[in-house]
Design a protein around this motif. Structure first.
Motif, PDB file in Angstrom:
ATOM      1  N   GLU A 153      37.770  -3.445 -52.785  1.00  7.95           N
ATOM      2  CA  GLU A 153      36.583  -2.289 -52.972  1.00  7.95           C
ATOM      3  C   GLU A 153      35.320  -2.872 -52.493  1.00  7.95           C
ATOM      4  OE1 GLU A 153      36.769   0.767 -53.390  1.00  7.95           O
ATOM      5  OE2 GLU A 153      38.253   1.229 -54.878  1.00  7.95           O
ATOM      6  N   ALA A 154      35.018  -4.154 -52.996  1.00 10.67           N
ATOM      7  CA  ALA A 154      33.691  -4.752 -52.897  1.00 10.67           C
ATOM      8  C   ALA A 154      33.632  -5.011 -51.343  1.00 10.67           C
ATOM      9  CB  ALA A 154      33.287  -5.906 -53.617  1.00 10.67           C
ATOM     10  N   ASP A 155      34.618  -5.787 -50.658  1.00 12.63           N
ATOM     11  CA  ASP A 155      34.691  -6.200 -49.360  1.00 12.63           C
ATOM     12  C   ASP A 155      34.483  -5.074 -48.582  1.00 12.63           C
ATOM     13  OD1 ASP A 155      34.715  -8.843 -50.329  1.00 12.63           O
ATOM     14  OD2 ASP A 155      36.950  -8.967 -50.004  1.00 12.63           O
ATOM     15  N   ALA A 156      35.123  -4.039 -48.740  1.00 11.35           N
ATOM     16  CA  ALA A 156      35.288  -2.728 -48.092  1.00 11.35           C
ATOM     17  C   ALA A 156      33.708  -2.057 -47.969  1.00 11.35           C
ATOM     18  CB  ALA A 156      36.102  -1.745 -48.297  1.00 11.35           C
ATOM     19  N   ALA A 157      33.052  -2.136 -49.337  1.00 12.78           N
ATOM     20  CA  ALA A 157      31.765  -1.553 -49.326  1.00 12.78           C
ATOM     21  C   ALA A 157      30.869  -2.277 -48.462  1.00 12.78           C
ATOM     22  CB  ALA A 157      31.313  -1.548 -50.609  1.00 12.78           C
ATOM     23  N   ARG A 158      31.009  -3.638 -48.714  1.00  8.52           N
ATOM     24  CA  ARG A 158      29.740  -4.612 -47.911  1.00  8.52           C
ATOM     25  C   ARG A 158      29.763  -4.213 -46.140  1.00  8.52           C
ATOM     26  NH1 ARG A 158      31.855  -8.158 -52.287  1.00  8.52           N
ATOM     27  NH2 ARG A 158      30.251  -8.042 -53.856  1.00  8.52           N
ATOM     28  N   ALA A 159      31.151  -4.266 -45.803  1.00  9.88           N
ATOM     29  CA  ALA A 159      31.525  -4.086 -44.555  1.00  9.88           C
ATOM     30  C   ALA A 159      30.765  -2.552 -43.994  1.00  9.88           C
ATOM     31  CB  ALA A 159      33.003  -4.041 -44.374  1.00  9.88           C
ATOM     32  N   ALA A 160      30.899  -1.694 -44.803  1.00  7.02           N
ATOM     33  CA  ALA A 160      30.281  -0.402 -44.482  1.00  7.02           C
ATOM     34  C   ALA A 160      28.785  -0.320 -44.649  1.00  7.02           C
ATOM     35  CB  ALA A 160      31.060   0.484 -45.206  1.00  7.02           C
ATOM     36  N   ALA A 255      29.798  17.821 -53.949  1.00 11.94           N
ATOM     37  CA  ALA A 255      28.841  18.256 -53.349  1.00 11.94           C
ATOM     38  C   ALA A 255      28.514  18.002 -51.811  1.00 11.94           C
ATOM     39  CB  ALA A 255      27.518  18.281 -54.342  1.00 11.94           C
ATOM     40  N   PHE A 256      29.133  17.160 -51.169  1.00 18.98           N
ATOM     41  CA  PHE A 256      28.817  16.745 -49.974  1.00 18.98           C
ATOM     42  C   PHE A 256      30.039  16.740 -49.080  1.00 18.98           C
ATOM     43  CE2 PHE A 256      25.781  14.840 -52.928  1.00 18.98           C
ATOM     44  CZ  PHE A 256      24.770  15.013 -52.530  1.00 18.98           C
ATOM     45  N   GLU A 257      29.923  16.740 -47.879  1.00 22.40           N
ATOM     46  CA  GLU A 257      31.029  16.462 -46.886  1.00 22.40           C
ATOM     47  C   GLU A 257      30.910  15.036 -46.538  1.00 22.40           C
ATOM     48  OE1 GLU A 257      31.995  19.689 -43.893  1.00 22.40           O
ATOM     49  OE2 GLU A 257      29.933  20.167 -44.366  1.00 22.40           O
ATOM     50  N   LEU A 258      32.081  14.300 -46.273  1.00 21.38           N
ATOM     51  CA  LEU A 258      31.978  13.125 -45.576  1.00 21.38           C
ATOM     52  C   LEU A 258      32.666  13.172 -44.486  1.00 21.38           C
ATOM     53  CD1 LEU A 258      31.507  12.421 -48.936  1.00 21.38           C
ATOM     54  CD2 LEU A 258      31.848  10.083 -48.171  1.00 21.38           C
ATOM     55  N   ARG A 259      32.252  12.231 -43.433  1.00 26.00           N
ATOM     56  CA  ARG A 259      33.228  12.040 -42.214  1.00 26.00           C
ATOM     57  C   ARG A 259      32.939  10.472 -41.760  1.00 26.00           C
ATOM     58  NH1 ARG A 259      28.714  14.210 -37.481  1.00 26.00           N
ATOM     59  NH2 ARG A 259      27.597  12.199 -37.558  1.00 26.00           N
ATOM     60  N   ASP A 260      34.005  10.108 -41.035  1.00 25.47           N
ATOM     61  CA  ASP A 260      34.047   8.637 -40.983  1.00 25.47           C
ATOM     62  C   ASP A 260      34.454   7.578 -41.942  1.00 25.47           C
ATOM     63  OD1 ASP A 260      34.131   9.060 -37.906  1.00 25.47           O
ATOM     64  OD2 ASP A 260      31.843   8.830 -38.133  1.00 25.47           O
ATOM     65  N   GLU A 261      35.034   8.260 -43.058  1.00 21.89           N
ATOM     66  CA  GLU A 261      35.458   7.272 -44.252  1.00 21.89           C
ATOM     67  C   GLU A 261      36.054   6.273 -44.066  1.00 21.89           C
ATOM     68  OE1 GLU A 261      35.945   9.555 -48.198  1.00 21.89           O
ATOM     69  OE2 GLU A 261      36.378  11.316 -46.829  1.00 21.89           O
ATOM     70  N   GLY A 262      35.715   5.040 -44.970  1.00 21.65           N
ATOM     71  CA  GLY A 262      36.226   3.881 -44.693  1.00 21.65           C
ATOM     72  C   GLY A 262      35.919   2.903 -43.207  1.00 21.65           C
ATOM     73  N   THR A 263      34.600   3.444 -42.663  1.00 20.31           N
ATOM     74  CA  THR A 263      34.013   2.636 -41.735  1.00 20.31           C
ATOM     75  C   THR A 263      32.467   2.427 -41.878  1.00 20.31           C
ATOM     76  OG1 THR A 263      33.377   4.681 -40.017  1.00 20.31           O
ATOM     77  CG2 THR A 263      35.671   4.068 -40.153  1.00 20.31           C
ATOM     78  N   PRO A 264      31.665   1.719 -41.042  1.00 17.69           N
ATOM     79  CA  PRO A 264      30.402   1.383 -41.290  1.00 17.69           C
ATOM     80  C   PRO A 264      29.624   2.765 -40.758  1.00 17.69           C
ATOM     81  CG  PRO A 264      31.324  -0.249 -40.086  1.00 17.69           C
ATOM     82  CD  PRO A 264      32.623   0.563 -40.167  1.00 17.69           C
ATOM     83  N   ARG A 265      30.412   3.636 -40.105  1.00 23.83           N
ATOM     84  CA  ARG A 265      29.632   4.891 -39.598  1.00 23.83           C
ATOM     85  C   ARG A 265      29.710   6.112 -40.721  1.00 23.83           C
ATOM     86  NH1 ARG A 265      33.019   3.403 -35.849  1.00 23.83           N
ATOM     87  NH2 ARG A 265      34.399   5.190 -36.102  1.00 23.83           N
TER      88      ARG A 265
END
Length: 286
Positions: A153-160, A255-265
């Motif tokens: 989880e932490a590595d993915a968060a930092r990459a994003a 309360a929010f829509e998300l797009r491009d989850e799991g990516t830096p975008r």
């Protein structure tokens, strides 16, 4: 200016009288993602039986013990010794950031002064740490939240780019009567459920205002920019709510829509904006 490859130059000061030795590994891991911890000191009255658990940790992680005797009963001078050293370091070694490990609100004036002089301050303490100290820090992490994070989880968060909310920021502690955003009134090891998040008006307002400040013409805001905006406003970390990243916390609020989850975008948009009726085009036929 810190070297871009090494990151921040960090001075770690530990109130050993007021912090558990078993958490130092996680604290060093957290700070090492931000830069080099080239000053490591732990303060306490090492003649006390209660501090014996620190010895192996000090040797293992190269932490310098600073002896401070108690000058009177029911009082310890550790916080004063730490404050004096922090001020000396501020004007001599000039670190880019300080790590303060304590649950003692007496360090609040010190933290506010360090930040006023341009240093980031990353605080670590127990869940019951008084809110003025928590709110004064650039970012504060409950020690309870530093365990049990799923692997990767932490590595993915930092990459994003989700650690942007850790950037230094000026903050004025709000009222002590209400918890500030990023400081939930429940144990940090538990994931706050959606129903509780949606009832947290202050949290939702903080997130929505940040989205409004960062959104493009279609209402989308990059989560990385969102974290920066929130970090510049107040002490905040999604892990204090039990979520590994800001994007996971945003999704959990529903309360929010998300797009491009799991990516830096990865980007987010307020669902209320998405449902808002579009204004009629000028000159359209009746």
């Amino acid at each position: 200016m810190p070297d871009s490859e090494r990151g921040l130059r960090i001075a770690l000061l530990i109130d050993a009288d007021n912090a558990p030795a078993e958490k130092i590994d996680e604290i060093l891991t957290e700070l090492s993602t931000l830069g080099e911890i080239n000053i490591r000191r732990a303060y306490g009255n090492w003649t006390k039986h209660g501090l014996q658990g620190w010895q192996s940790r000090l040797l293992e992680f190269g932490i310098r013990p600073i002896q401070q005797f108690d000058y009177s009963k029911r009082k310890n001078a550790t916080d004063m010794a730490m404050t004096v050293d922090a001020m000396e370091l501020l004007y001599t070694d000039r670190p880019d950031a300080f790590g303060i490990v304590s649950s003692d609100a007496d360090f609040t004036p010190l933290v506010m002064h360090l930040r006023a002089k341009g240093s980031a301050v990353y605080g670590f303490g127990a869940e019951q740490t008084p809110k003025p100290f928590v709110n004064a820090c650039s970012r504060f992490l409950y020690l309870e939240s530093l365990t049990g994070e799923p692997e990767g989880e932490a590595d993915a968060a930092r990459a994003a780019g989700h650690l942007a909310d850790a950037l230094p920021a000026e903050a004025v502690p709000p009222s002590q009567e209400l918890p500030a955003p990023g400081v939930p009134a429940r144990p940090a090891t538990l994931r706050v459920p959606t129903t509780a998040l949606r009832q947290d008006t202050r949290l939702l307002n903080l997130l929505r205002h940040a989205v409004q400040a960062c959104q493009d013409e279609d209402g989308w805001a990059r989560v990385g920019a969102l974290g920066t905006q929130i970090g510049n406003k107040t002490s905040f970390d999604a892990r204090n709510y039990g979520y590994a990243t800001l994007s996971k916390l945003l999704a959990a609020t529903q309360a929010f829509e998300l797009r491009d989850e799991g990516t830096p975008r990865v980007a987010v948009r307020d669902k209320r904006s998405a449902r808002a009726p579009q204004p009629p085009l000028h000159g359209a036929a009746g």
